[in-house]
Write a protein that holds these residues in place. Structure first.
Motif, mmCIF file in Angstrom:
data_model
loop_
_atom_site.group_PDB
_atom_site.id
_atom_site.type_symbol
_atom_site.label_atom_id
_atom_site.label_comp_id
_atom_site.label_asym_id
_atom_site.label_seq_id
_atom_site.Cartn_x
_atom_site.Cartn_y
_atom_site.Cartn_z
ATOM 1 N N GLY A 341 0.804 -1.226 0.000
ATOM 2 C CA GLY A 341 0.000 0.000 0.000
ATOM 3 C C GLY A 341 0.824 1.258 0.000
ATOM 4 O O GLY A 341 0.362 2.308 0.443
ATOM 5 N N ALA A 342 2.050 1.161 -0.487
ATOM 6 C CA ALA A 342 2.943 2.325 -0.540
ATOM 7 C C ALA A 342 3.676 2.326 -1.875
ATOM 8 O O ALA A 342 3.997 1.276 -2.428
ATOM 9 C CB ALA A 342 3.951 2.297 0.604
ATOM 10 N N ARG A 343 3.938 3.512 -2.380
ATOM 11 C CA ARG A 343 4.651 3.644 -3.651
ATOM 12 C C ARG A 343 6.147 3.438 -3.425
ATOM 13 O O ARG A 343 6.721 3.959 -2.478
ATOM 14 C CB ARG A 343 4.392 5.039 -4.231
ATOM 15 C CG ARG A 343 5.121 5.339 -5.514
ATOM 16 C CD ARG A 343 4.724 6.713 -6.027
ATOM 17 N NE ARG A 343 5.522 7.106 -7.184
ATOM 18 C CZ ARG A 343 6.682 7.748 -7.117
ATOM 19 N NH1 ARG A 343 7.168 8.084 -5.930
ATOM 20 N NH2 ARG A 343 7.352 8.067 -8.205
ATOM 21 N N LEU A 344 6.763 2.658 -4.291
ATOM 22 C CA LEU A 344 8.195 2.403 -4.189
ATOM 23 C C LEU A 344 8.940 3.524 -4.898
ATOM 24 O O LEU A 344 8.892 3.650 -6.124
ATOM 25 C CB LEU A 344 8.550 1.050 -4.814
ATOM 26 C CG LEU A 344 10.035 0.646 -4.781
ATOM 27 C CD1 LEU A 344 10.531 0.558 -3.341
ATOM 28 C CD2 LEU A 344 10.248 -0.682 -5.502
ATOM 29 N N GLY A 345 9.631 4.361 -4.128
ATOM 30 C CA GLY A 345 10.378 5.472 -4.699
ATOM 31 C C GLY A 345 11.873 5.240 -4.586
ATOM 32 O O GLY A 345 12.336 4.121 -4.332
ATOM 33 N N PHE A 346 12.632 6.314 -4.741
ATOM 34 C CA PHE A 346 14.082 6.215 -4.657
ATOM 35 C C PHE A 346 14.602 6.424 -3.236
ATOM 36 O O PHE A 346 15.695 5.964 -2.893
ATOM 37 C CB PHE A 346 14.746 7.255 -5.580
ATOM 38 C CG PHE A 346 14.545 6.976 -7.043
ATOM 39 C CD1 PHE A 346 14.914 5.764 -7.596
ATOM 40 C CD2 PHE A 346 13.988 7.933 -7.884
ATOM 41 C CE1 PHE A 346 14.736 5.498 -8.939
ATOM 42 C CE2 PHE A 346 13.796 7.680 -9.222
ATOM 43 C CZ PHE A 346 14.175 6.452 -9.759
ATOM 44 N N MET A 347 13.825 7.128 -2.396
ATOM 45 C CA MET A 347 14.351 7.505 -1.083
ATOM 46 C C MET A 347 14.650 6.304 -0.202
ATOM 47 O O MET A 347 15.609 6.322 0.577
ATOM 48 C CB MET A 347 13.378 8.439 -0.365
ATOM 49 C CG MET A 347 13.297 9.837 -0.945
ATOM 50 S SD MET A 347 14.904 10.669 -1.055
ATOM 51 C CE MET A 347 15.432 10.658 0.638
ATOM 52 N N SER A 348 13.855 5.240 -0.310
ATOM 53 C CA SER A 348 14.138 4.062 0.518
ATOM 54 C C SER A 348 15.457 3.418 0.109
ATOM 55 O O SER A 348 16.214 2.925 0.962
ATOM 56 C CB SER A 348 12.990 3.057 0.419
ATOM 57 O OG SER A 348 12.750 2.695 -0.936
ATOM 58 N N PHE A 349 15.771 3.424 -1.192
ATOM 59 C CA PHE A 349 17.050 2.881 -1.648
ATOM 60 C C PHE A 349 18.220 3.708 -1.095
ATOM 61 O O PHE A 349 19.224 3.156 -0.632
ATOM 62 C CB PHE A 349 17.106 2.863 -3.175
ATOM 63 C CG PHE A 349 16.250 1.792 -3.809
ATOM 64 C CD1 PHE A 349 16.737 0.496 -3.963
ATOM 65 C CD2 PHE A 349 14.971 2.070 -4.244
ATOM 66 C CE1 PHE A 349 15.957 -0.490 -4.554
ATOM 67 C CE2 PHE A 349 14.186 1.081 -4.828
ATOM 68 C CZ PHE A 349 14.671 -0.206 -4.981
ATOM 69 N N PHE A 350 18.091 5.028 -1.181
ATOM 70 C CA PHE A 350 19.164 5.884 -0.676
ATOM 71 C C PHE A 350 19.305 5.775 0.839
ATOM 72 O O PHE A 350 20.421 5.783 1.370
ATOM 73 C CB PHE A 350 18.904 7.340 -1.076
ATOM 74 C CG PHE A 350 19.375 7.669 -2.461
ATOM 75 C CD1 PHE A 350 20.641 8.175 -2.680
ATOM 76 C CD2 PHE A 350 18.562 7.456 -3.561
ATOM 77 C CE1 PHE A 350 21.091 8.467 -3.957
ATOM 78 C CE2 PHE A 350 18.992 7.742 -4.843
ATOM 79 C CZ PHE A 350 20.263 8.252 -5.044
ATOM 80 N N THR A 351 18.186 5.660 1.545
ATOM 81 C CA THR A 351 18.246 5.503 2.992
ATOM 82 C C THR A 351 18.937 4.209 3.376
ATOM 83 O O THR A 351 19.816 4.182 4.263
ATOM 84 C CB THR A 351 16.827 5.541 3.592
ATOM 85 O OG1 THR A 351 16.190 6.774 3.245
ATOM 86 C CG2 THR A 351 16.864 5.421 5.111
ATOM 87 N N LYS A 352 18.568 3.126 2.713
ATOM 88 C CA LYS A 352 19.200 1.836 2.975
ATOM 89 C C LYS A 352 20.692 1.865 2.642
ATOM 90 O O LYS A 352 21.529 1.343 3.392
ATOM 91 C CB LYS A 352 18.504 0.739 2.160
ATOM 92 C CG LYS A 352 17.193 0.256 2.739
ATOM 93 C CD LYS A 352 17.459 -0.613 3.962
ATOM 94 C CE LYS A 352 16.193 -1.280 4.462
ATOM 95 N NZ LYS A 352 16.458 -2.101 5.675
ATOM 96 N N ALA A 353 21.029 2.477 1.496
ATOM 97 C CA ALA A 353 22.432 2.553 1.093
ATOM 98 C C ALA A 353 23.251 3.354 2.094
ATOM 99 O O ALA A 353 24.396 2.993 2.423
ATOM 100 C CB ALA A 353 22.534 3.171 -0.303
ATOM 101 N N CYS A 354 22.695 4.454 2.615
ATOM 102 C CA CYS A 354 23.406 5.272 3.601
ATOM 103 C C CYS A 354 23.580 4.517 4.916
ATOM 104 O O CYS A 354 24.649 4.573 5.542
ATOM 105 C CB CYS A 354 22.670 6.583 3.828
ATOM 106 S SG CYS A 354 22.813 7.762 2.471
#
Length: 517
Positions: A341-354
């Motif tokens: 129920g959530a849109r997959l964006g880029f911020m989760s990737f960057f957060t995980k990478a950081c």
């Protein structure tokens, strides 16, 4: 008999504390050992109990003040008379008579007088500015109906009515600055005077009092919120272009943001003069407008300048091929949204990478405390968000422990609340590292500025197709420049470059995040 309340022993090597919260106000009855206030030191939070039963007579140290060990905080009047005083109506009315002159005005209502006090403003916030009153003296109010709005350094705080009745006196006018324990107004609780009754033929109720203008006021000119006036001036739009959602059609700052978005106009100041500030001709001076900076903008300006003056700030750059993330996102975004129920964006990737990179280079997730370096064994990720009122940084707590779905939901939810001005102080404090995305505004390259006391901030930028050499061939790849600004007092160049390379590697091959490589 008067009992003194003093600062207790704070612990070894701790010599001072800050008053965080008062749980009682002058005139309140207190029991022995009942918690009066809370102190914050560099290390711990200390609760201060009442040494005796009685009445809190005076608060000497207000919220936000810094006090030393054994400093006087308040006084308590001990004894039966003191305990009974708050329940006796006679002393209250005598005080009103001495303040306001004739007693009949205080006795005209059928109930008691209720003070409207400044609500809790949050950690380390000691004052606020009264930005808007939604009621005027003589108006009927319902319990929990919004009376006014305060602006602090970070957020806007709405002040609800503590009781139903009539607003008899406004003590703090619009534009005035009040401290955390100040009184804002007085309400006469009980039945409202006839002149303030709702202008309908039905019986009055709390809901009608909130929805219907007072009698005789239906056609009056509505004064818009000061923050909305400033936003309209900056956006270059007129009042007729904005649909007000406030009481009686009052325009709020959120309404201006919606109107700007609908019109497709950037909310930016009018073009400034090309020359430096100098004496201005009379005909030009008439066309200028001087607007006082909001408390939020003043705080942003002060903190950014402090960061430049305090930290030994440097920036290192790299670029990342976003093809891997984009392919993975395109492949799974529909399934991801259907399941979570959530849109997959880029911020989760960057957060995980950081988070992955911070584990390897912990000094980027640290801060200075005097001559000590405090390493954080957790990641509270700040996600910078632009709002019509200015830049705010909501914090995703324990981001290193959250899944992609949890990150996307929380980032989206806090982003919405940031734009609506609904974030609390607690939600913007405690961050250990920050991500700023200038790419959403089209930025190709920039140097982000540190968010003190953090030692690192990652700047994301626009994704742009560029020719790259891959395996000896020139191909078109979606590239993004990354920038890491860091405090060189804590982070060496090797650590900063290593951090950015680890972020690059994780984004170019997202499978590394799943395998912790």
């Amino acid at each position: 008999m008067t009992i003194e309340v003093r600062v207790p022993t704070l612990g070894e090597s701790v010599t001072e504390a800050t008053i965080a919260t008062w749980f009682k106000k002058p005139g309140d009855t207190v029991a022995a050992d009942e918690m009066l206030c809370e102190l914050e030191t560099d290390k711990v939070t200390v609760e201060v109990p009442s040494p005796s039963a009685g009445t809190l007579a005076e608060i000497v140290a207000a919220e936000g003040e810094t006090v030393g060990v054994d400093a006087l905080l308040a006084t308590i009047s001990e004894g039966e008379g003191a305990s009974a005083a708050p329940k006796d109506d006679a002393p209250k009315k005598a005080q009103v008579k001495s303040d306001d002159g004739d007693a009949p005005a205080a006795k005209s209502g059928s109930g008691d007088e209720v003070k409207v006090m400044v609500p809790s403003l949050g950690e380390s916030v000691s004052e606020a500015t009264v930005s808007t009153w939604f009621k005027k003296e003589g108006d009927s109010v319902a319990q929990d109906e919004m009376l006014c709005e305060l602006e602090t350094d970070k957020v806007s705080v709405e002040v609800p009515s503590p009781a139903s009745g009539t607003l008899t006196k406004i003590i703090a006018a619009e534009g005035s600055t009040v401290d955390a324990s100040a009184q804002l107004a007085v309400i006469s609780s009980g039945d409202a005077p006839a002149a303030s009754a709702p202008a309908t033929g039905q019986e009055g109720s709390h809901g009608e009092a909130y929805q219907t203008p007072p009698a005789g006021q239906g056609s009056r000119d509505v004064e818009d919120a000061p923050a909305a006036k400033k936003a309209m001036a900056e956006a270059g739009i007129s009042r007729d272009q904005v649909q007000g959602s406030g009481r009686d059609g009052r325009i709020m700052k959120e309404d201006v943001a919606k109107a700007v978005a609908a019109a497709g106009k950037p909310s930016a100041p009018a073009p400034a003069a090309a020359t430096p500030r100098a004496p201005v001709a009379a005909q030009d001076a008439e066309r200028e407008e001087r607007v006082k900076m909001t408390r939020l903008r003043q705080t942003i300006a002060r903190r950014l300048k402090d960061a430049q003056n305090t930290a030994a700030m440097l920036t290192t750059y790299n670029e990342v091929d976003m093809g891997g993330v984009m392919d993975l996102r395109n492949e799974y975004k529909d399934l991801f949204e259907k399941k979570h129920g959530a849109r997959l964006g880029f911020m989760s990737f960057f957060t995980k990478a950081c988070c992955h990179a911070l584990n390897e280079v912990p000094e980027v997730n640290a801060e200075l405390d005097g001559t000590d370096i405090v390493y954080k064994n957790f990641v509270h990720m700040g996600i910078a968000a632009g709002t019509p009122q200015g830049l705010v940084v909501p914090v995703i707590r324990d981001a290193d422990q959250k899944s992609f779905a949890e990150l996307e939901k929380e980032i989206a939810e806090k982003g919405r609340r940031a734009r609506d001005g609904k974030l609390s102080m607690a939600e913007m404090q405690g961050g250990t590292f920050t991500i700023s995305n200038g790419g959403v505004y089209g930025s190709l390259m920039s140097s982000p500025i540190l968010n003190p006391p953090q030692s690192g901030i990652l700047g994301m930028h626009k994704i742009q197709d560029r020719p790259m050499v891959v395996n000896g061939e020139i191909v078109i790849r979606p590239m993004m420049y990354l920038a890491l600004s860091y405090d060189h007092r804590i982070v060496d160049g090797k650590g900063a470059v290593t951090f950015l390379v680890r972020v690059k590697e994780a984004l170019e091959d997202p499978r590394r995040l799943l395998m912790d490589l």
